[in-house]
Design a protein around this motif. Structure first.
Motif, PDB file in Angstrom:
ATOM      1  N   ALA A 123       0.854  -1.118  -0.013  1.00 36.49           N
ATOM      2  CA  ALA A 123       0.007  -0.042  -0.060  1.00 36.49           C
ATOM      3  C   ALA A 123       0.850   1.200   0.180  1.00 36.49           C
ATOM      4  CB  ALA A 123      -1.004  -0.185   1.067  1.00 36.49           C
ATOM      5  N   LEU A 124       1.037   2.105  -1.298  1.00 34.07           N
ATOM      6  CA  LEU A 124       2.168   2.917  -1.408  1.00 34.07           C
ATOM      7  C   LEU A 124       1.309   4.438  -1.267  1.00 34.07           C
ATOM      8  CD1 LEU A 124       4.728   3.763  -2.052  1.00 34.07           C
ATOM      9  CD2 LEU A 124       4.214   3.455  -4.530  1.00 34.07           C
ATOM     10  N   HIS A 125       2.030   5.049  -0.389  1.00 33.13           N
ATOM     11  CA  HIS A 125       1.784   6.517  -0.272  1.00 33.13           C
ATOM     12  C   HIS A 125       3.147   7.470  -0.634  1.00 33.13           C
ATOM     13  CE1 HIS A 125      -2.214   6.176   1.258  1.00 33.13           C
ATOM     14  NE2 HIS A 125      -1.822   5.227   1.675  1.00 33.13           N
ATOM     15  N   ALA A 126       2.886   8.221  -1.447  1.00 33.25           N
ATOM     16  CA  ALA A 126       3.982   9.182  -1.825  1.00 33.25           C
ATOM     17  C   ALA A 126       3.619  10.738  -1.535  1.00 33.25           C
ATOM     18  CB  ALA A 126       4.608   9.021  -3.236  1.00 33.25           C
ATOM     19  N   ALA A 127       4.710  11.577  -1.178  1.00 29.16           N
ATOM     20  CA  ALA A 127       4.526  12.962  -0.994  1.00 29.16           C
ATOM     21  C   ALA A 127       5.506  13.685  -1.052  1.00 29.16           C
ATOM     22  CB  ALA A 127       3.959  12.918   0.586  1.00 29.16           C
ATOM     23  N   ASP A 128       5.267  14.974  -1.398  1.00 30.51           N
ATOM     24  CA  ASP A 128       6.312  15.954  -1.709  1.00 30.51           C
ATOM     25  C   ASP A 128       5.740  17.175  -1.541  1.00 30.51           C
ATOM     26  OD1 ASP A 128       9.399  15.515  -3.292  1.00 30.51           O
ATOM     27  OD2 ASP A 128       8.388  17.615  -3.434  1.00 30.51           O
ATOM     28  N   ILE A 129       6.534  18.246  -1.331  1.00 29.55           N
ATOM     29  CA  ILE A 129       6.260  19.659  -1.008  1.00 29.55           C
ATOM     30  C   ILE A 129       6.100  20.526  -2.515  1.00 29.55           C
ATOM     31  CG2 ILE A 129       8.551  20.501  -0.763  1.00 29.55           C
ATOM     32  CD1 ILE A 129       7.271  22.166   1.570  1.00 29.55           C
ATOM     33  N   ASP A 130       6.802  19.806  -3.595  1.00 29.96           N
ATOM     34  CA  ASP A 130       7.159  20.406  -4.692  1.00 29.96           C
ATOM     35  C   ASP A 130       5.822  20.086  -5.889  1.00 29.96           C
ATOM     36  OD1 ASP A 130       7.622  21.522  -7.327  1.00 29.96           O
ATOM     37  OD2 ASP A 130       9.486  20.571  -7.328  1.00 29.96           O
ATOM     38  N   PRO A 131       5.108  20.998  -6.129  1.00 25.86           N
ATOM     39  CA  PRO A 131       3.863  20.684  -7.124  1.00 25.86           C
ATOM     40  C   PRO A 131       4.454  20.075  -8.609  1.00 25.86           C
ATOM     41  CG  PRO A 131       3.735  23.049  -6.281  1.00 25.86           C
ATOM     42  CD  PRO A 131       5.063  22.291  -5.949  1.00 25.86           C
ATOM     43  N   ASP A 132       5.454  20.325  -8.795  1.00 25.79           N
ATOM     44  CA  ASP A 132       6.008  19.797  -9.921  1.00 25.79           C
ATOM     45  C   ASP A 132       6.326  18.240  -9.990  1.00 25.79           C
ATOM     46  OD1 ASP A 132       5.714  22.003 -11.491  1.00 25.79           O
ATOM     47  OD2 ASP A 132       7.729  22.821 -11.428  1.00 25.79           O
ATOM     48  N   ALA A 133       7.028  18.078  -8.528  1.00 24.73           N
ATOM     49  CA  ALA A 133       7.544  16.652  -8.080  1.00 24.73           C
ATOM     50  C   ALA A 133       5.982  15.958  -8.121  1.00 24.73           C
ATOM     51  CB  ALA A 133       8.175  16.543  -6.873  1.00 24.73           C
ATOM     52  N   VAL A 134       5.075  16.499  -7.420  1.00 25.63           N
ATOM     53  CA  VAL A 134       3.817  15.739  -7.009  1.00 25.63           C
ATOM     54  C   VAL A 134       3.078  15.346  -8.473  1.00 25.63           C
ATOM     55  CG1 VAL A 134       1.434  16.062  -6.200  1.00 25.63           C
ATOM     56  CG2 VAL A 134       3.309  16.784  -4.720  1.00 25.63           C
ATOM     57  N   ALA A 135       2.965  16.234  -9.402  1.00 27.49           N
ATOM     58  CA  ALA A 135       2.650  15.848 -10.605  1.00 27.49           C
ATOM     59  C   ALA A 135       3.403  14.773 -11.441  1.00 27.49           C
ATOM     60  CB  ALA A 135       2.605  17.277 -11.598  1.00 27.49           C
TER      61      ALA A 135
END
Ligand SMILES: C[S@@+](CC[C@H](N)C(=O)[O-])C[C@H]1O[C@@H](n2cnc3c(N)ncnc32)[C@H](O)[C@@H]1O
Length: 272
Positions: A123-135
């Motif tokens: 069950a994978l969750h990924a997170a980042d603060i940078d909107p470009d990285a998130v996209a």
């Protein structure tokens, strides 16, 4: 990086070599292969000659044998980080159930995707603060969720106390040393992907401080760090009530701190 690639155009090789690309032939072949019948080649070549990382120009990076999609400005997954994935997969194999995995500071999501591809049922969750990285991560994390925000603020509260593997390759370059990095990184990876604060360990301290609220009992935090910073990264984990151990450095200088959440037996071994 390449399998069997066609012989590249010598003019492209020459241009790349003149721009200082060490693996000019291989790069030329990859650019030609990726350039849709050559239509995109002039623009791709211009981007590469201006110093953009090859992977950003191609739109993908190879990581743990996978093609990870990559968009401009997003951190290029590094070969050395594959060691962290290997360690995570080993730890996952000791668990009875498929793991809940969080890839914090995920960039492209390469770490989480690589673990999930080796560990069925993750069950994978990924997170980042940078909107470009998130996209970008949303292009790669097809079987999980991607969240945007500052460290743990991004995560759904339902994950508290449930994370088996908290995988972190956060920025760890000391602010003053960013100017010493290769231009490819300085100019083409977002500053937020590189800057680890005054001593490079500031984000590690924040990650460590919050980890025990999110880790399942006996869960592991794995943080990529450097040979020089490993002690401070481990101390930050210990200060946060976790039991830390340093792995590495390996041949590439890659170092990982593993920090385990309690409760503990009196012998110091975990309850699961
Ligand atoms: C060194 S890059 C690593 C990316 C990815 N983990 C990898 O190994 O390819 C660090 C990432 O951390 C993200 N980041 C920096 N500060 C953050 C914060 N406070 N919260 C969440 N993500 C952060 C950056 O946007 C960047 O994508």
């Amino acid at each position: 990086m390449a399998g069997s690639l066609a012989e590249p155009d010598p003019a492209v090789v020459t241009a790349l070599r003149a721009a200082g690309c060490v693996y000019a032939e291989q790069e030329a072949a990859l650019l030609e292969e990726e350039s849709r019948d050559g239509r995109d080649l002039p623009l791709m070549l211009t981007r590469r000659l201006s110093g953009e990382p090859l992977e950003q120009v191609l739109g993908w990076a190879e990581f743990c044998g996978l093609r990870i999609k990559l968009t401009p400005g997003v951190f290029v997954p590094r070969k050395r980080t594959e060691e962290l994935v290997e360690l995570a997969v080993k730890l996952a194999s000791t668990l009875e159930d498929p793991p809940v995995v969080v890839d914090l500071c995920c960039g492209t999501g390469a770490i989480g995707v690589a673990v999930a591809s080796s560990v069925p049922g993750t069950a994978l969750h990924a997170a980042d603060i940078d909107p470009d990285a998130v996209a970008c991560a949303r292009l790669n994390v097809t079987g999980g969720q991607v969240h945007e925000g500052d460290l743990y603020d991004a995560l759904p509260t339902g994950l508290r106390g449930r994370v088996d593997l908290l995988l972190v390759n956060a920025p760890y370059v000391p602010t003053d040393e960013i100017r010493l990095m290769p231009a490819e990184a300085r100019q083409h990876e977002h500053h937020v992907a590189l800057d680890g604060g005054v001593d490079g360990v500031e984000i590690h301290r924040r990650v460590a401080a919050g980890a025990s609220q999110w880790l399942a009992p006996g869960g592991s935090l794995l943080i990529e760090t450097s040979r020089h910073q490993a002690t401070d990264t481990a101390l930050a984990c210990e200060a946060a009530g976790l039991q830390a151990e340093v792995f590495g450095p390996d041949d590439q200088g890659m170092t990982v701190v593993r920090a385990i959440s309690g409760p503990w037996h009196s012998s110091g071994t975990m309850t699961r």
